[in-house]
Write a protein that holds these residues in place. Structure first.
Motif, PDB file in Angstrom:
ATOM      1  N   VAL A  61       0.702  -1.091   0.000  1.00 14.37           N
ATOM      2  CA  VAL A  61       0.172  -0.061  -0.120  1.00 14.37           C
ATOM      3  C   VAL A  61       0.873   1.305  -0.028  1.00 14.37           C
ATOM      4  CG1 VAL A  61      -1.869   1.403   1.323  1.00 14.37           C
ATOM      5  CG2 VAL A  61      -1.822  -1.182   1.259  1.00 14.37           C
ATOM      6  N   MET A  62       0.535   2.149  -0.844  1.00 17.08           N
ATOM      7  CA  MET A  62       1.037   3.652  -0.877  1.00 17.08           C
ATOM      8  C   MET A  62       0.199   4.630  -0.744  1.00 17.08           C
ATOM      9  SD  MET A  62       3.720   2.431  -3.946  1.00 17.08           S
ATOM     10  CE  MET A  62       5.103   3.975  -3.562  1.00 17.08           C
ATOM     11  N   ARG A  63       0.751   5.779  -0.507  1.00 19.69           N
ATOM     12  CA  ARG A  63      -0.266   6.985  -0.299  1.00 19.69           C
ATOM     13  C   ARG A  63       0.431   8.261  -0.936  1.00 19.69           C
ATOM     14  NH1 ARG A  63      -1.277  10.633   4.533  1.00 19.69           N
ATOM     15  NH2 ARG A  63       0.786  10.826   5.569  1.00 19.69           N
ATOM     16  N   THR A  64      -0.255   9.264  -1.542  1.00 21.03           N
ATOM     17  CA  THR A  64       0.172  10.450  -1.697  1.00 21.03           C
ATOM     18  C   THR A  64      -0.284  11.491  -0.774  1.00 21.03           C
ATOM     19  OG1 THR A  64      -1.025  11.053  -3.368  1.00 21.03           O
ATOM     20  CG2 THR A  64       0.713   9.957  -4.114  1.00 21.03           C
ATOM     21  N   TYR A  65       0.411  12.595  -0.295  1.00 23.86           N
ATOM     22  CA  TYR A  65      -0.030  13.537   0.456  1.00 23.86           C
ATOM     23  C   TYR A  65       0.343  14.977   0.491  1.00 23.86           C
ATOM     24  CZ  TYR A  65       3.734  12.989   4.061  1.00 23.86           C
ATOM     25  OH  TYR A  65       4.783  13.162   4.353  1.00 23.86           O
ATOM     26  N   TYR A  66      -0.206  15.937   0.730  1.00 22.95           N
ATOM     27  CA  TYR A  66       0.351  17.315   0.578  1.00 22.95           C
ATOM     28  C   TYR A  66      -0.069  18.002   1.991  1.00 22.95           C
ATOM     29  CZ  TYR A  66      -4.719  18.539   0.009  1.00 22.95           C
ATOM     30  OH  TYR A  66      -6.343  18.731   0.476  1.00 22.95           O
ATOM     31  N   LEU A  67       0.494  19.020   2.199  1.00 28.70           N
ATOM     32  CA  LEU A  67       0.851  19.654   3.532  1.00 28.70           C
ATOM     33  C   LEU A  67      -0.307  20.754   3.336  1.00 28.70           C
ATOM     34  CD1 LEU A  67       4.136  19.750   4.657  1.00 28.70           C
ATOM     35  CD2 LEU A  67       2.474  17.948   5.219  1.00 28.70           C
ATOM     36  N   ARG A  68      -1.093  20.900   4.629  1.00 32.33           N
ATOM     37  CA  ARG A  68      -1.987  22.240   4.793  1.00 32.33           C
ATOM     38  C   ARG A  68      -1.650  22.572   6.193  1.00 32.33           C
ATOM     39  NH1 ARG A  68      -8.269  21.121   3.846  1.00 32.33           N
ATOM     40  NH2 ARG A  68      -8.086  20.143   5.945  1.00 32.33           N
ATOM     41  N   GLY A  69      -0.804  23.572   6.377  1.00 30.77           N
ATOM     42  CA  GLY A  69      -0.391  24.001   7.714  1.00 30.77           C
ATOM     43  C   GLY A  69       0.564  22.911   8.129  1.00 30.77           C
ATOM     44  N   SER A  70       0.198  22.543   9.171  1.00 28.00           N
ATOM     45  CA  SER A  70       1.196  21.508   9.939  1.00 28.00           C
ATOM     46  C   SER A  70       0.228  20.110   9.557  1.00 28.00           C
ATOM     47  CB  SER A  70       1.409  21.733  11.338  1.00 28.00           C
ATOM     48  OG  SER A  70      -0.263  21.762  12.151  1.00 28.00           O
ATOM     49  N   GLU A  71      -0.908  20.073   8.897  1.00 26.63           N
ATOM     50  CA  GLU A  71      -1.467  18.847   8.767  1.00 26.63           C
ATOM     51  C   GLU A  71      -1.183  18.258   7.341  1.00 26.63           C
ATOM     52  OE1 GLU A  71      -6.287  17.080   9.135  1.00 26.63           O
ATOM     53  OE2 GLU A  71      -5.641  19.233   8.732  1.00 26.63           O
ATOM     54  N   ASP A  72      -1.043  16.996   7.364  1.00 25.85           N
ATOM     55  CA  ASP A  72      -0.719  16.230   5.880  1.00 25.85           C
ATOM     56  C   ASP A  72      -2.362  15.629   5.480  1.00 25.85           C
ATOM     57  OD1 ASP A  72      -0.986  13.045   6.614  1.00 25.85           O
ATOM     58  OD2 ASP A  72       0.414  13.978   7.978  1.00 25.85           O
ATOM     59  N   ILE A  73      -2.565  15.741   4.360  1.00 26.13           N
ATOM     60  CA  ILE A  73      -3.905  15.408   3.788  1.00 26.13           C
ATOM     61  C   ILE A  73      -3.671  14.576   2.683  1.00 26.13           C
ATOM     62  CG2 ILE A  73      -5.958  16.309   2.496  1.00 26.13           C
ATOM     63  CD1 ILE A  73      -5.553  17.561   5.398  1.00 26.13           C
ATOM     64  N   THR A  74      -4.216  13.264   2.917  1.00 29.32           N
ATOM     65  CA  THR A  74      -4.134  12.289   2.137  1.00 29.32           C
ATOM     66  C   THR A  74      -4.784  12.642   0.605  1.00 29.32           C
ATOM     67  OG1 THR A  74      -3.843  10.560   3.665  1.00 29.32           O
ATOM     68  CG2 THR A  74      -4.286   9.683   1.472  1.00 29.32           C
ATOM     69  N   SER A  75      -4.189  12.497  -0.505  1.00 28.89           N
ATOM     70  CA  SER A  75      -4.826  12.699  -1.699  1.00 28.89           C
ATOM     71  C   SER A  75      -4.915  11.594  -2.494  1.00 28.89           C
ATOM     72  CB  SER A  75      -4.046  13.762  -2.531  1.00 28.89           C
ATOM     73  OG  SER A  75      -2.535  13.257  -2.795  1.00 28.89           O
ATOM     74  N   LEU A  76      -4.148  10.509  -2.523  1.00 26.20           N
ATOM     75  CA  LEU A  76      -4.458   9.175  -2.976  1.00 26.20           C
ATOM     76  C   LEU A  76      -3.952   8.198  -2.343  1.00 26.20           C
ATOM     77  CD1 LEU A  76      -5.042   8.108  -6.098  1.00 26.20           C
ATOM     78  CD2 LEU A  76      -2.463   8.207  -6.495  1.00 26.20           C
ATOM     79  N   LEU A  77      -4.773   6.917  -2.375  1.00 21.46           N
ATOM     80  CA  LEU A  77      -4.609   5.618  -1.817  1.00 21.46           C
ATOM     81  C   LEU A  77      -4.641   4.493  -2.752  1.00 21.46           C
ATOM     82  CD1 LEU A  77      -6.927   6.199   1.405  1.00 21.46           C
ATOM     83  CD2 LEU A  77      -4.269   6.098   1.360  1.00 21.46           C
TER      84      LEU A  77
END
Length: 201
Positions: A61-77
């Motif tokens: 399993v892999m994911r992509t994520y981006y940062l919003r402030g100090s929080e990481d937001i998963t964009s793809l699983l």
């Protein structure tokens, strides 16, 4: 809401490769795929790096994520049978604004950008195959937009965990929560109202 059939692109690619007209192109394609295992928690593409390869996931399993402030937001699983990269960074060879990481020990076949470009430019069949994969990616993206546009948070959660490709039970709930546009607390609360087998393996 009617969504497209869940299709695993790697399965289609490997099946299609059996019917390549040119034995030379088939052999070249197989030679350019590098198989290796990546440990859990490894970052393959970090912020500010260029995505160097397409990864065809055999297992894991892999994911992509981006940062919003100090929080990481998963964009793809993604998991077995999927193909993954940071698309904009890979296709345009520009610096990435997302991170690609493994969530399990993951076995992949990697195809470098240079090899990918040579294959699709030198062989018409491979070019058509790349277009088909991009078309399916666009369809899957459109389906996700529909989920966010038309379904409530509760309905999104119910829809996601009912899909064959759902990674529910395999990865931490907070990754799924941000992927579905909600908080871990709301995700946990909504699970109590969703009809499914709640026991973890």
């Amino acid at each position: 809401m009617q969504l497209s059939e869940d299709i695993k692109p790697l399965h289609h690619l490997l099946e299609a490769s059996k019917f390549m007209v040119s034995d030379e192109i088939r052999e070249k394609f197989q030679q350019n795929l590098k198989r290796f295992m990546i440990p859990k928690g490894r970052v393959l593409v970090d912020l500010g790096q260029v995505s160097p390869s397409l990864y065809f996931i055999e297992k894991g399993v892999m994911r992509t994520y981006y940062l919003r402030g100090s929080e990481d937001i998963t964009s793809l699983l993604v998991s077995e049978g999927d193909i993954v990269c940071i698309a904009e960074s890979f296709l345009l060879q520009k610096l990435s604004n997302e991170v690609l990481e493994t969530l399990e020990d993951t076995t992949v076949y990697a195809l470098s950008y240079d090899s990918y470009r040579k294959l699709v430019e030198e062989d018409a069949y491979m070019g058509k195959l790349a277009v088909k994969l991009l078309e399916q990616h666009l369809i899957n993206f459109t389906d996700k937009v529909k989920v966010f546009k038309y379904l409530s948070v509760e309905e999104r959660i119910a829809h996601y965990i009912s899909q064959p490709s759902s990674l529910f039970r395999r990865i931490p709930d907070h990754y799924i929560a941000t992927y579905l546009g909600t908080t871990p607390a709301t995700f946990s609360r909504c699970l109590k109202t969703v009809p499914f087998e709640k026991s973890r393996p």
